[in-house]
Scaffold this active site. Sequence first.
Site, PDB file in Angstrom:
ATOM      1  N   LYS A   1     111.557  86.160  78.330  1.00  0.00           N
ATOM      2  CA  LYS A   1     111.610  87.055  77.013  1.00  0.00           C
ATOM      3  C   LYS A   1     109.983  87.495  76.795  1.00  0.00           C
ATOM      4  O   LYS A   1     110.070  88.555  76.217  1.00  0.00           O
ATOM      5  CB  LYS A   1     111.754  86.050  75.678  1.00  0.00           C
ATOM      6  CG  LYS A   1     110.702  84.900  75.797  1.00  0.00           C
ATOM      7  CD  LYS A   1     111.279  83.838  74.882  1.00  0.00           C
ATOM      8  CE  LYS A   1     110.005  82.812  74.933  1.00  0.00           C
ATOM      9  NZ  LYS A   1     109.840  81.974  75.854  1.00  0.00           N
TER      10      LYS A   1
ATOM     11  N   LYS B   1     110.336  86.119  87.125  1.00  0.00           N
ATOM     12  CA  LYS B   1     111.561  85.725  86.807  1.00  0.00           C
ATOM     13  C   LYS B   1     111.631  86.464  85.461  1.00  0.00           C
ATOM     14  O   LYS B   1     110.904  86.724  84.755  1.00  0.00           O
ATOM     15  CB  LYS B   1     111.575  84.132  86.684  1.00  0.00           C
ATOM     16  CG  LYS B   1     110.926  83.700  85.467  1.00  0.00           C
ATOM     17  CD  LYS B   1     111.181  82.082  85.533  1.00  0.00           C
ATOM     18  CE  LYS B   1     110.541  81.659  84.161  1.00  0.00           C
ATOM     19  NZ  LYS B   1     110.647  80.201  83.763  1.00  0.00           N
TER      20      LYS B   1
ATOM     21  N   LYS C   1     101.740  78.130  82.125  1.00  0.00           N
ATOM     22  CA  LYS C   1     101.748  78.414  80.908  1.00  0.00           C
ATOM     23  C   LYS C   1     100.471  78.203  80.325  1.00  0.00           C
ATOM     24  O   LYS C   1      99.799  78.820  79.503  1.00  0.00           O
ATOM     25  CB  LYS C   1     102.655  77.108  79.948  1.00  0.00           C
ATOM     26  CG  LYS C   1     103.898  77.449  80.082  1.00  0.00           C
ATOM     27  CD  LYS C   1     104.741  77.026  78.917  1.00  0.00           C
ATOM     28  CE  LYS C   1     106.223  77.632  78.954  1.00  0.00           C
ATOM     29  NZ  LYS C   1     107.225  76.979  77.801  1.00  0.00           N
TER      30      LYS C   1
HETATM   31  P1  TYM Z   1     113.695  76.953  79.264  1.00  0.00           P
HETATM   32  O1  TYM Z   1     113.816  76.871  77.817  1.00  0.00           O
HETATM   33  O2  TYM Z   1     112.771  77.497  79.937  1.00  0.00           O
HETATM   34  O3  TYM Z   1     114.898  77.643  79.968  1.00  0.00           O
HETATM   35  C1  TYM Z   1     116.400  77.072  79.600  1.00  0.00           C
HETATM   36  C2  TYM Z   1     117.245  77.393  80.778  1.00  0.00           C
HETATM   37  O4  TYM Z   1     117.117  78.508  81.383  1.00  0.00           O
HETATM   38  C3  TYM Z   1     117.140  78.556  82.805  1.00  0.00           C
HETATM   39  N1  TYM Z   1     116.037  79.953  82.980  1.00  0.00           N
HETATM   40  C4  TYM Z   1     116.807  80.517  84.127  1.00  0.00           C
HETATM   41  N2  TYM Z   1     117.445  80.570  84.973  1.00  0.00           N
HETATM   42  C5  TYM Z   1     117.621  81.513  85.859  1.00  0.00           C
HETATM   43  N3  TYM Z   1     116.825  82.642  85.897  1.00  0.00           N
HETATM   44  C6  TYM Z   1     115.945  82.884  84.822  1.00  0.00           C
HETATM   45  N4  TYM Z   1     115.232  83.721  85.008  1.00  0.00           N
HETATM   46  C7  TYM Z   1     115.657  81.657  84.041  1.00  0.00           C
HETATM   47  N5  TYM Z   1     114.922  81.538  82.842  1.00  0.00           N
HETATM   48  C8  TYM Z   1     115.342  80.240  82.211  1.00  0.00           C
HETATM   49  C9  TYM Z   1     116.048  77.377  82.900  1.00  0.00           C
HETATM   50  O5  TYM Z   1     115.836  76.970  84.183  1.00  0.00           O
HETATM   51  C10 TYM Z   1     116.810  76.345  81.871  1.00  0.00           C
HETATM   52  O6  TYM Z   1     117.780  75.604  82.551  1.00  0.00           O
HETATM   53  N6  TYM Z   1     112.017  72.396  80.030  1.00  0.00           N
HETATM   54  C11 TYM Z   1     113.275  73.146  79.758  1.00  0.00           C
HETATM   55  C12 TYM Z   1     114.082  72.822  78.406  1.00  0.00           C
HETATM   56  C13 TYM Z   1     114.309  71.266  78.401  1.00  0.00           C
HETATM   57  C14 TYM Z   1     115.306  70.623  79.262  1.00  0.00           C
HETATM   58  C15 TYM Z   1     115.294  69.427  78.885  1.00  0.00           C
HETATM   59  C16 TYM Z   1     116.194  71.020  80.128  1.00  0.00           C
HETATM   60  C17 TYM Z   1     113.665  70.178  77.703  1.00  0.00           C
HETATM   61  N7  TYM Z   1     114.245  69.098  78.008  1.00  0.00           N
HETATM   62  C18 TYM Z   1     116.078  68.087  79.416  1.00  0.00           C
HETATM   63  C19 TYM Z   1     116.955  70.066  80.766  1.00  0.00           C
HETATM   64  C20 TYM Z   1     116.969  68.800  80.263  1.00  0.00           C
HETATM   65  C21 TYM Z   1     112.891  74.833  79.583  1.00  0.00           C
HETATM   66  O7  TYM Z   1     111.855  74.885  79.299  1.00  0.00           O
HETATM   67  O8  TYM Z   1     113.862  75.473  79.821  1.00  0.00           O
END
Ligand code: TYM
Length: 336
Positions: free
Chosen positions: A203, A200, A118
């Site tokens: 968006k 991956k 990022k």
């Molecule tokens: P975030 O918002 O980027 O993504 C949310 C969830 O989607 C999964 N994900 C994917 N899985 C498979 N293939 C992909 N291309 C893909 N893109 C996204 C992510 O692995 C995630 O599970 N830090 C976290 C949000 C968060 C969180 C937490 C999660 C904040 N606090 C506490 C769990 C527990 C995040 O940025 O996910």
Amino acid sequence: MQEVTEAKKRMLSGIQPSGDLHLGNYLGAMKNWIGLADEFDCFYFLADMHTITVRQNPADLRRRTLEQMAQYIACGLDPEKNVLFVQSHVHQHAELGWVLNCYTMFGELSRMTQFKDKSAKNAENINGGLFTYPALMAADILLYQADLVPVGHDQKQHCELTRDIAQRFNGIYGNVFKVPDPYIPKTGARIMSLNNPDSKMSKSMPEGCVFLMEKPEDIQRKFKRAITDSDTENCVRYDPENKPGVSNLMSIYSSVTGRSFEQIEKEFSGCGYGTFKPAVGEAVIEVLRPIREEATRLLADKAYLESVCRSGAEKASYVAEKTLRKVYKKVGFLPR
Ligand code: TYM
């Protein structure tokens, strides 16, 4: 002995309302949140505080937060059975986040690949929040004494750091936090972009990304245009190293239909990519159709969505406060 003893195990996860939800979010995370409420205590939130580590348009963030709540419910998360809430509505996240910042090492944060990615993408805004983000994520999880954290593969490193922080804190103060395990699905944990199977699905590359609310014809167009591999065999075979494009489509198909790679190879034996790609598109469209329709219906009732947010925040706060009180006491803050 654990100080926290609950009858049911606890699940917790969150997604940032930083853009429209996509198939990666659904298959990597949300699909594994659904249907567990009888077996687990389930807490799912919208990680809006994490979202502002990258500059947002405030009106868009507010709109997307409510839309994402509608999509959580439309995916099958019943607000009567799951605690659904917005992170910024539960002030304990910020408070525990600060405490845990003081138990997280600079070196640990420097090693986080999401920070490196990022900050490379946002060179003009490498702010403190982007760097300390994993300490807030640890707070999100540890506040609820979660046993399992269902996430996609890219969050594994943050979950491991959460475990380290919990163990470090427990090592100093006794068993304050339950040490959580990540729960990463066998298929679907790493969905790749349809037009670039080396990155991956995200968006930020909308052409290779399928959004949950997208129209069926647009979804089908993206699948028909999906990059397949430049080998000459034109056959559906799982081989992520040599056939990353087809293997990604197979993972998607497997995840939405529940079929194994072997079954998929058999089903499409003798068929080329020209038959396989629209079949994957069709299967995805059928899974997303009821979600899109239900989310659209829910979005017309803003008052209902706001009431879900309110009652979720109340339930979440109740649990979070218990942990925060204990932490404040342990670190030596004078009670008010
Ligand atoms: P975030 O918002 O980027 O993504 C949310 C969830 O989607 C999964 N994900 C994917 N899985 C498979 N293939 C992909 N291309 C893909 N893109 C996204 C992510 O692995 C995630 O599970 N830090 C976290 C949000 C968060 C969180 C937490 C999660 C904040 N606090 C506490 C769990 C527990 C995040 O940025 O996910």
